[in-house]
Design a protein around this motif. Structure first.
Motif, short mmCIF file in Angstrom:
data_model
loop_
_atom_site.label_atom_id
_atom_site.label_comp_id
_atom_site.label_asym_id
_atom_site.label_seq_id
_atom_site.Cartn_x
_atom_site.Cartn_y
_atom_site.Cartn_z
N TYR A 52 27.61 26.05 54.02
CA TYR A 52 27.87 24.37 54.40
C TYR A 52 27.06 23.59 54.51
CZ TYR A 52 32.59 26.96 55.69
OH TYR A 52 33.65 27.72 56.17
N GLY A 53 25.91 23.76 54.42
CA GLY A 53 24.85 23.03 54.22
C GLY A 53 24.52 22.23 52.97
N ASP A 54 23.32 21.81 52.08
CA ASP A 54 23.03 20.59 50.94
C ASP A 54 23.38 21.84 49.97
OD1 ASP A 54 23.61 18.64 52.77
OD2 ASP A 54 21.08 18.95 53.08
N GLU A 55 22.75 22.68 49.99
CA GLU A 55 22.64 23.52 48.97
C GLU A 55 24.11 23.97 47.59
OE1 GLU A 55 19.88 25.35 47.81
OE2 GLU A 55 18.32 24.84 49.80
N GLN A 56 24.34 23.19 47.29
CA GLN A 56 25.29 23.13 45.84
C GLN A 56 25.84 24.39 44.80
OE1 GLN A 56 26.35 19.81 44.09
NE2 GLN A 56 28.40 19.60 43.61
N TRP A 57 24.46 25.16 44.84
CA TRP A 57 24.63 26.42 43.61
C TRP A 57 25.62 26.91 44.76
CZ3 TRP A 57 22.45 30.65 44.68
CH2 TRP A 57 21.54 30.74 46.02
N VAL A 58 25.19 27.48 45.99
CA VAL A 58 25.71 28.80 46.55
C VAL A 58 26.77 27.69 47.31
CG1 VAL A 58 25.73 28.89 49.25
CG2 VAL A 58 23.42 28.90 47.96
N GLN A 59 27.75 26.61 46.93
CA GLN A 59 28.78 26.26 47.05
C GLN A 59 30.00 27.01 46.26
OE1 GLN A 59 28.78 22.87 48.85
NE2 GLN A 59 28.19 22.97 50.42
N ILE A 60 28.97 26.31 45.48
CA ILE A 60 29.72 26.64 44.01
C ILE A 60 29.81 28.36 43.97
CG2 ILE A 60 30.04 26.22 41.13
CD1 ILE A 60 28.29 23.70 41.98
N THR A 61 29.36 29.16 44.02
CA THR A 61 28.90 30.00 43.74
C THR A 61 30.26 30.84 44.45
OG1 THR A 61 26.02 30.57 43.03
CG2 THR A 61 27.43 32.89 43.56
N ALA A 62 29.90 30.98 45.64
CA ALA A 62 30.93 31.32 46.94
C ALA A 62 32.21 30.78 46.22
CB ALA A 62 30.78 31.30 48.05
N THR A 63 32.96 29.62 45.63
CA THR A 63 34.09 29.05 45.55
C THR A 63 34.06 30.18 43.78
OG1 THR A 63 33.29 27.24 45.92
CG2 THR A 63 35.07 27.56 44.84
N THR A 64 33.37 30.55 43.19
CA THR A 64 34.01 31.17 41.85
C THR A 64 34.08 32.80 42.02
OG1 THR A 64 32.96 29.18 40.67
CG2 THR A 64 32.98 32.32 39.23
N VAL A 65 32.81 32.80 42.70
CA VAL A 65 32.87 34.46 43.06
C VAL A 65 34.93 34.74 43.97
CG1 VAL A 65 32.47 36.29 44.52
CG2 VAL A 65 31.37 35.07 43.45
N GLY A 66 35.23 33.90 44.56
CA GLY A 66 36.22 34.09 45.52
C GLY A 66 37.51 33.39 45.05
N VAL A 67 37.90 32.66 43.90
CA VAL A 67 38.88 32.03 42.57
C VAL A 67 38.60 33.50 42.16
CG1 VAL A 67 39.80 30.54 40.71
CG2 VAL A 67 38.45 30.06 42.76
N VAL A 68 37.29 34.01 41.25
CA VAL A 68 37.96 34.86 40.03
C VAL A 68 38.25 36.21 41.52
CG1 VAL A 68 36.30 36.80 39.31
CG2 VAL A 68 35.94 34.34 39.13
N LEU A 69 38.27 36.85 42.38
CA LEU A 69 38.31 37.65 42.66
C LEU A 69 39.76 38.14 43.53
CD1 LEU A 69 35.47 39.21 45.07
CD2 LEU A 69 36.78 40.42 43.40
N PHE A 70 40.61 36.17 44.12
CA PHE A 70 41.53 36.31 43.59
C PHE A 70 42.27 36.87 42.91
CE2 PHE A 70 45.19 33.57 44.25
CZ PHE A 70 45.83 33.50 45.28
N LEU A 71 41.77 35.68 41.43
CA LEU A 71 42.75 36.26 40.26
C LEU A 71 42.86 37.47 39.46
CD1 LEU A 71 41.67 32.97 38.06
CD2 LEU A 71 43.76 33.37 39.29
N ILE A 72 41.73 38.24 40.12
CA ILE A 72 42.17 40.28 39.97
C ILE A 72 42.82 40.28 40.70
CG2 ILE A 72 40.47 41.75 40.00
CD1 ILE A 72 38.45 40.08 39.10
N SER A 73 43.07 39.83 41.87
CA SER A 73 43.59 40.80 43.09
C SER A 73 45.41 40.19 42.52
CB SER A 73 43.85 40.00 44.03
OG SER A 73 42.47 39.96 45.02
N LEU A 74 45.45 39.17 41.87
CA LEU A 74 47.14 38.79 41.66
C LEU A 74 47.45 39.62 40.68
CD1 LEU A 74 47.39 34.60 41.58
CD2 LEU A 74 48.19 36.31 43.24
N ARG A 75 46.18 39.60 39.34
CA ARG A 75 46.52 40.76 38.35
C ARG A 75 46.94 41.84 38.34
NH1 ARG A 75 49.48 41.90 33.39
NH2 ARG A 75 48.25 43.39 32.89
#
Length: 193
Positions: A52-75
Motif C-alpha cells: 500500500y506504500g509508494d513502491e509502485q513496482w510492488v503493487q504492479i507485481t502483486a496485481t499481475t501475480v493475482g490476475v495470472v493466478l485468477f486466470l489459471i484458476s478459471l482455466r
C-alpha cells in the motif's frame, strides 16, 4: 480437433497446473510460517505496508501475480467441469445414419493384427497419425531370421493398408515399416533318446 492441437492443449494445461501448484505451495508455506510465527510480525507488517506504500513496482507485481493466478484458476476450473467428448483420441466420420467414432487404439490394434499375420516378426508396435490424405501408419518391428526385409515389409504394408481400409472405411495414406533389429530365431535341437 487434430491430434497435434489436442496434445498441445494438454501440455499447456499441465504447465498451468504445475505453475499453479508451485504458487499455491509457496503461499501455503508462507501462511504456515506466519501461523507458527517463524516469520517475525514486523516483516509481515512491512510487506503489507509495501503493498500500500509508494513502491509502485510492488503493487504492479502483486496485481499481475493475482490476475495470472485468477486466470489459471478459471482455466483449471473450466477443464475440470467441461464435458469431455471422450478422453481417447478418435477419428470421427459422418454417414447418412449419424456419426461414427473409431478410437485410435482400435486402428492401432487393427494394424497390429494385420501385421502379426506374417511370420518372423517380434515386438510389433503401431503408431497412427491422421493427415489430410488419410491415416499415416507406422509399424515398428523386430525381424527374426534371414527373411528378405524388402519383401517382408512390402507384404506388411499391403496387408495393413488393406485390412485397416476394409474394416474402418478410412483411407490409408501410407504405411511405413521400421525394422528396429534382426534377431536369429532360436534353434531347437531335437533330441532322440
Amino acid at each position: 480437433m487434430p491430434e497435434e492441437a489436442y496434445t498441445l492443449v494438454r501440455v499447456v494445461d499441465k504447465l498451468l497446473l504445475f505453475l499453479y501448484s508451485i504458487a499455491i505451495g509457496a503461499a501455503s508455506i508462507g501462511l504456515f510460517c506466519v501461523g507458527v510465527r517463524w516469520i517475525p510480525e514486523d516483516t509481515v507488517v512491512d510487506s503489507i505496508r509495501n503493498l500500500y506504500g509508494d513502491e509502485q513496482w510492488v503493487q504492479i507485481t502483486a496485481t499481475t501475480v493475482g490476475v495470472v493466478l485468477f486466470l489459471i484458476s478459471l482455466r483449471l476450473f473450466y477443464v475440470s467441469v467441461k464435458r469431455s467428448n471422450g478422453s481417447t483420441p478418435s477419428i470421427d466420420q459422418r454417414n447418412e445414419f449419424g456419426d461414427v467414432r473409431i478410437s485410435m487404439e482400435t486402428v492401432e490394434n487393427l494394424a497390429l493384427k494385420a501385421a502379426s499375420r506374417h511370420r518372423g516378426l517380434k515386438d510389433l508396435r503401431a503408431r497412427i497419425r491422421v493427415t489430410d490424405a488419410g491415416l499415416d501408419i507406422v509399424i515398428r518391428t523386430v525381424v527374426e531370421g534371414d527373411t528378405s526385409i524388402p519383401a517382408l515389409t512390402e507384404e506388411i504394408q499391403r496387408s495393413v493398408k488393406g485390412h485397416v481400409e476394409e474394416i474402418t472405411g478410412i483411407p490409408v495414406a501410407g504405411v511405413s515399416v521400421f525394422v528396429a533389429n534382426v534377431v536369429q530365431a532360436p534353434a531347437f535341437k531335437s533330441r532322440v533318446e
